[in-house]
Design an enzyme around this catalytic site. Structure first.
Site, mmCIF file in Angstrom:
data_model
loop_
_atom_site.group_PDB
_atom_site.id
_atom_site.type_symbol
_atom_site.label_atom_id
_atom_site.label_comp_id
_atom_site.label_asym_id
_atom_site.label_seq_id
_atom_site.Cartn_x
_atom_site.Cartn_y
_atom_site.Cartn_z
ATOM 1 C CB CYS A 23 -1.339 1.534 6.189
ATOM 2 S SG CYS A 23 -1.136 0.739 4.566
ATOM 3 C CD GLU A 67 -1.706 4.419 3.318
ATOM 4 O OE1 GLU A 67 -2.835 4.936 3.407
ATOM 5 O OE2 GLU A 67 -1.486 3.430 2.585
ATOM 6 C CB CYS A 101 -6.124 -0.200 5.506
ATOM 7 S SG CYS A 101 -4.440 -0.834 5.276
ATOM 8 C CG HIS A 117 -1.887 -1.087 1.283
ATOM 9 N ND1 HIS A 117 -2.966 -1.062 2.122
ATOM 10 C CD2 HIS A 117 -1.977 -2.262 0.598
ATOM 11 C CE1 HIS A 117 -3.697 -2.146 1.967
ATOM 12 N NE2 HIS A 117 -3.105 -2.895 1.043
#
Length: 162
Positions: free
Chosen positions: A84, A53, A81, A51
């Site tokens: 992360c 992040e 999320c 992701h």
């Protein structure tokens, strides 16, 4: 300054889309200086942890040759999320600034694992981070997500989540 860095995260989200990824971007900043940037290319890289992040945190750790990002701030185009959020926590990041809140529609489409709330989890953590939603880019991010969805067609594949 917060909005300037948050706009950089939005630019990363746009770059992610250009590269064929999900519309999420992130920037790690320490001492007022950008350390790293991240895009969300998990399904392209066959890496469910990639992701924006997490990618930006990985890059910051590599550049600084440490796993301790104490004093750093994570700027994320979207509300992180749970994965992360916890990666930021384990990395010692003290503050997360995000520009677009998670919606029920995003959860239904599988862009998040569920309606879990990082603010509630944060209150229960041993080490709490400052979480800040910063208005100003949310409409732009929602429009970018909609544009991305239209490019994907009527159905978004399950493996194309943040």
């Amino acid at each position: 300054m917060n909005l300037e860095f948050l706009n950089m995260a939005v630019e990363q989200a746009k770059k992610s889309v250009e590269m064929g990824g999900f519309p999420a971007g992130a920037v790690v900043v320490k001492n007022g200086k950008v350390i790293s940037r991240g895009v969300s290319l998990g399904f392209l890289l066959n890496d469910p942890t990639s992701h924006a992040e997490t990618a930006s945190i990985r890059e910051a750790c590599k550049k600084l040759k440490t796993v301790d990002l104490s004093g750093a701030v994570l700027y994320a185009s979207l509300q992180p999320c749970m994965m992360c959020f916890f990666v930021a926590n384990w990395a010692g990041i003290g503050k997360i600034v995000y520009g677009c809140r998670k919606t029920n529609e995003m959860v239904k489409k599988g862009y998040y694992a569920g309606n879990n709330n990082i603010e509630e989890v944060n209150r229960e953590n041993n080490r709490q981070m400052e979480l800040l939603f910063l208005a100003g880019v949310e409409d732009e991010m929602l429009a970018l997500i909609k544009e991305w969805e239209e490019k994907q067609g009527e159905t978004v594949r399950d493996d194309e989540v943040i």
